[in-house]
Scaffold this active site. Structure first.
Site, PDB file in Angstrom:
ATOM      1  N   ARG A 157      -6.683  -8.663  -0.870  1.00  0.00           N
ATOM      2  CA  ARG A 157      -5.449  -8.342  -1.590  1.00  0.00           C
ATOM      3  C   ARG A 157      -4.669  -9.604  -1.925  1.00  0.00           C
ATOM      4  NH1 ARG A 157      -8.380  -5.113  -1.450  1.00  0.00           N
ATOM      5  NH2 ARG A 157      -8.281  -2.933  -0.812  1.00  0.00           N
ATOM      6  N   SER A 195      -0.708   2.673  -1.803  1.00  0.00           N
ATOM      7  CA  SER A 195      -0.686   2.097  -0.463  1.00  0.00           C
ATOM      8  C   SER A 195       0.490   1.122  -0.344  1.00  0.00           C
ATOM      9  CB  SER A 195      -1.995   1.377  -0.167  1.00  0.00           C
ATOM     10  OG  SER A 195      -3.081   2.283  -0.205  1.00  0.00           O
ATOM     11  N   GLU A 229       2.594  -4.347   0.734  1.00  0.00           N
ATOM     12  CA  GLU A 229       1.686  -4.641  -0.374  1.00  0.00           C
ATOM     13  C   GLU A 229       2.391  -4.811  -1.718  1.00  0.00           C
ATOM     14  OE1 GLU A 229      -2.311  -2.573  -2.128  1.00  0.00           O
ATOM     15  OE2 GLU A 229      -2.203  -3.016   0.004  1.00  0.00           O
TER      16      GLU A 229
END
Length: 347
Positions: free
Chosen positions: A164, A243, A343
């Site tokens: 990520r 998410s 995130e």
């Protein structure tokens, strides 16, 4: 390019947080960007880049210029005996692009179906799901240096992909939502010798349920869509950014300590010796699943997803979202000794 003053951002972020941008500029032709950067008064440090709005949390009104990426286009650049080189402009919807490649028999992106956002935003996060990451199919991209206006072609090594993560997240000079680069086009290499990627628990369950040990790319695409729709809310119905926390990476030793205390913890060993923990499991184990704090809540079907519980009379604010996120982080840290990283970008 179209410029709007005091533009509403609620329609442009999937969490549905109400906020305004002092100035919103819609960029529909990448070729105009270098000239824009070179104009007197241009300041890269006073800029936010907005794609599909599926990975941002607005903490208030936005004073810097918001550059909304709306370039559209997708094409086959080259076909060889080995595979296909396909390209999409940054404003293209990611899921629609994945479906478009499958419709043409160009396989390889099916595990990444139904991920919200745009093609241009996908490399920034190195999006991944169900055993596949963007870097596994990535070829190269075009990006404009927001300080000089120069156009660069970057390969995978130059993008510095990680979990990520990428160079586009690392090279932020002032604040989240803006960096040195603005991605305009992304290219993918899709091999003709396609093999299904099935090394993920929920896909393994689908194989066991159906008896299809060698599913087609279309079947995997359909499975992924079914799985995601079953546990993730549609942003058009319930505001969310997917998410909210990254799955934490811990050492093998730290994982062993956690497993000794909590044998049921969901974890995945990685090739580099580290272990990925399932953030959703950690949050649910702390009792947050389905809970609400203020006007933000934890989705009842997936603890990894925070959702908008506000309405027209009491709208959900960025402060509501961050209060809930902070409380969840504190709970997980206290119980498991692991800090969850947020995130989405905070504006």
């Amino acid at each position: 390019m179209l410029v709007e003053n005091n533009a509403a951002l609620q329609p442009h972020n999937t969490f549905g947080i109400a906020a305004q941008a002092q100035r919103l500029l819609r960029l529909r032709k990448a070729e105009l960007l270098p000239d824009l950067v070179r104009q007197p008064g241009w300041c890269a440090e006073r800029l936010r880049v907005l794609g599909g709005g599926s990975n941002i949390v607005l903490t208030g009104d936005v004073e810097p210029l918001v550059l909304k990426i709306e370039m559209l286009g997708r094409r086959l650049l080259r076909e060889t005996e080995a595979g296909y080189l396909v390209e999409a402009d940054a404003g293209e919807n990611w899921h629609d692009f994945v479906a478009w490649t499958l419709d043409r028999g160009w396989y390889g992106l099916e595990n990444l179906a139904l991920i919200p956002g745009t093609v241009g935003a996908a490399p920034v996060q190195n999006i991944g799901a169900y055993g596949l990451e963007l870097q596994d199919r990535f070829h190269s991209l075009d990006a404009v240096d927001l300080h000089s206006g120069e156009v660069h072609n970057l390969d995978a090594a130059q993008c510095r992909f990680g979990y990520r993560d990428s160079v586009f997240k690392c090279e932020r000079t002032v604040a989240p939502g803006h960096g040195r680069w603005l991605i305009t086009r992304v290219r993918f290499w899709l091999p003709k010798r396609w093999q299904p990627v099935l090394g993920y628990l929920e896909l393994e369950r689908k194989v066991a349920e159906t008896g299809l040990e060698q599913p087609t790319a279309r079947q995997i695409f359909d499975w992924v869509c079914q799985i995601r729709r079953a546990k993730l809310p549609d942003p058009a119905v319930i505001g969310n950014v997917g998410s909210f926390f990254q799955n934490p990476l811990v050492s093998r030793e730290q994982c062993a300590e956690i497993c000794a205390r909590h044998p049921a913890v969901v974890h995945y060993p990685l090739p580099d010796g580290r272990v990925k923990l399932a953030a959703g499991w950690l949050i649910e184990a702390c009792g947050w699943k389905g809970q609400t704090l203020g006007r933000a809540g934890v989705y009842e079907k997936q603890a990894l997803v925070l959702v908008n519980r506000g309405d027209a009379y009491q709208p959900c604010s960025g402060a509501d979202v961050m209060a809930l996120a902070t409380a969840i982080q504190a709970s997980v840290l206290e119980r498991f000794g692991v800090r969850l990283e947020i995130e989405p970008e905070l504006w």
